[in-house]
Design an enzyme around this catalytic site. Structure first.
Site, PDB file in Angstrom:
ATOM      1  N   CYS A  78      78.091 -35.770  55.715  1.00  0.00           N
ATOM      2  CA  CYS A  78      77.336 -36.755  55.389  1.00  0.00           C
ATOM      3  C   CYS A  78      77.442 -37.969  55.704  1.00  0.00           C
ATOM      4  CB  CYS A  78      77.903 -36.711  53.753  1.00  0.00           C
ATOM      5  SG  CYS A  78      76.799 -38.258  52.927  1.00  0.00           S
ATOM      6  N   HIS A 170      77.847 -32.823  50.963  1.00  0.00           N
ATOM      7  CA  HIS A 170      78.827 -32.880  51.014  1.00  0.00           C
ATOM      8  C   HIS A 170      80.318 -31.092  50.189  1.00  0.00           C
ATOM      9  CE1 HIS A 170      79.187 -37.759  50.327  1.00  0.00           C
ATOM     10  NE2 HIS A 170      78.913 -37.064  50.372  1.00  0.00           N
ATOM     11  N   GLU A 172      83.275 -29.945  50.028  1.00  0.00           N
ATOM     12  CA  GLU A 172      84.177 -30.210  49.952  1.00  0.00           C
ATOM     13  C   GLU A 172      84.433 -30.568  47.818  1.00  0.00           C
ATOM     14  OE1 GLU A 172      82.349 -31.923  51.404  1.00  0.00           O
ATOM     15  OE2 GLU A 172      83.192 -34.398  50.783  1.00  0.00           O
TER      16      GLU A 172
HETATM   17  N1  GLN Z   1      74.984 -43.302  52.275  1.00  0.00           N
HETATM   18  C1  GLN Z   1      76.333 -43.081  53.541  1.00  0.00           C
HETATM   19  C2  GLN Z   1      76.468 -43.395  54.979  1.00  0.00           C
HETATM   20  O1  GLN Z   1      74.829 -43.823  55.327  1.00  0.00           O
HETATM   21  C3  GLN Z   1      76.698 -41.845  53.666  1.00  0.00           C
HETATM   22  C4  GLN Z   1      77.123 -41.213  52.341  1.00  0.00           C
HETATM   23  C5  GLN Z   1      77.935 -40.470  52.196  1.00  0.00           C
HETATM   24  O2  GLN Z   1      78.688 -40.028  53.027  1.00  0.00           O
HETATM   25  N2  GLN Z   1      78.137 -39.450  50.205  1.00  0.00           N
HETATM   26  O3  GLN Z   1      76.874 -43.985  55.507  1.00  0.00           O
END
Ligand code: GLN
Length: 194
Positions: A78, A170, A172
């Site tokens: 992410c 994610h 995790e």
């Molecule tokens: N939207 C976040 C970003 O741009 C990432 C979101 C997440 O890690 N769940 O950093």
């Protein structure tokens, strides 16, 4: 096997718990010393501008890049995917830039902040993986040495380039260790090469 989880901000404890449940030793990485004897590193989800700023402020950014260039496997989830990218659409924020990909932040729309889908990731498993997306990015462009591992609604959400891995979701935050087990395989492969 010892895998570090960057512990500046975000979902690092959950990554550690998953790795430990798979029999892997873990280290919370906050200082350059913590990188010393790692076999691999995870950059967790959270907020990519914050994590990037802390990487620089804590003096870790260059050391992580150096270890990665020497062959240490790195997996970004992410916000971690965003930090793995060479390019971030419309943003000059700090990134490690380890993978030849362009990341688009918050790519699945504001209305649907988070969702879970069964995601086909053939390289990881023949059965779909329950992928949790939270204000997730996607990979808009990828260079020729990048292998696409999964797509959702026509958008690339997981990719690999050598020993570097990026996933928009994610793993995790589930009870399903298959993607972590896959990263541990990447780490094992890279050790055999050394
Ligand atoms: N939207 C976040 C970003 O741009 C990432 C979101 C997440 O890690 N769940 O950093």
């Amino acid at each position: 096997m010892k895998i570090g989880v960057l512990a500046m901000q975000g979902a690092f404890v959950e990554h550690e718990q998953m790795l430990q449940s798979l029999g892997c030793d873990t280290v919370q990485v906050r200082k350059v010393e913590h990188l010393a004897d790692l076999d691999g590193l995870i950059i967790p989800g959270g907020e990519s501008t914050t994590i990037g700023k802390l990487l620089v402020d804590f003096g870790l950014a260059e050391s992580v890049q150096k270890r990665a260039q020497q062959g240490m496997p790195v997996w970004g989830t992410c916000a971690g995917l965003i930090l793995m990218a060479k390019e971030i659409a419309g943003s000059e924020q700090y990134r490690l830039g380890l993978m030849d990909i362009t990341a688009v932040r918050n790519a699945f729309g504001r209305q649907v902040d988070s969702f879970e889908v069964p995601l086909a990731i053939d390289e990881v498993s023949s059965e779909p993986y329950p992928a949790v997306f939270i204000r997730a990015p996607f990979i808009e462009k990828a260079g020729p040495s990048v292998k696409i591992l999964a797509e959702h609604n026509g958008k690339v959400v997981m990719a690999r380039q050598g020993s570097f891995l990026a996933s928009a979701f994610h793993p995790e935050l589930t009870q399903d260790g298959r993607v972590h087990a896959y990263f541990m395989d990447v780490v094992r492969e890279s050790r055999q090469k050394v």
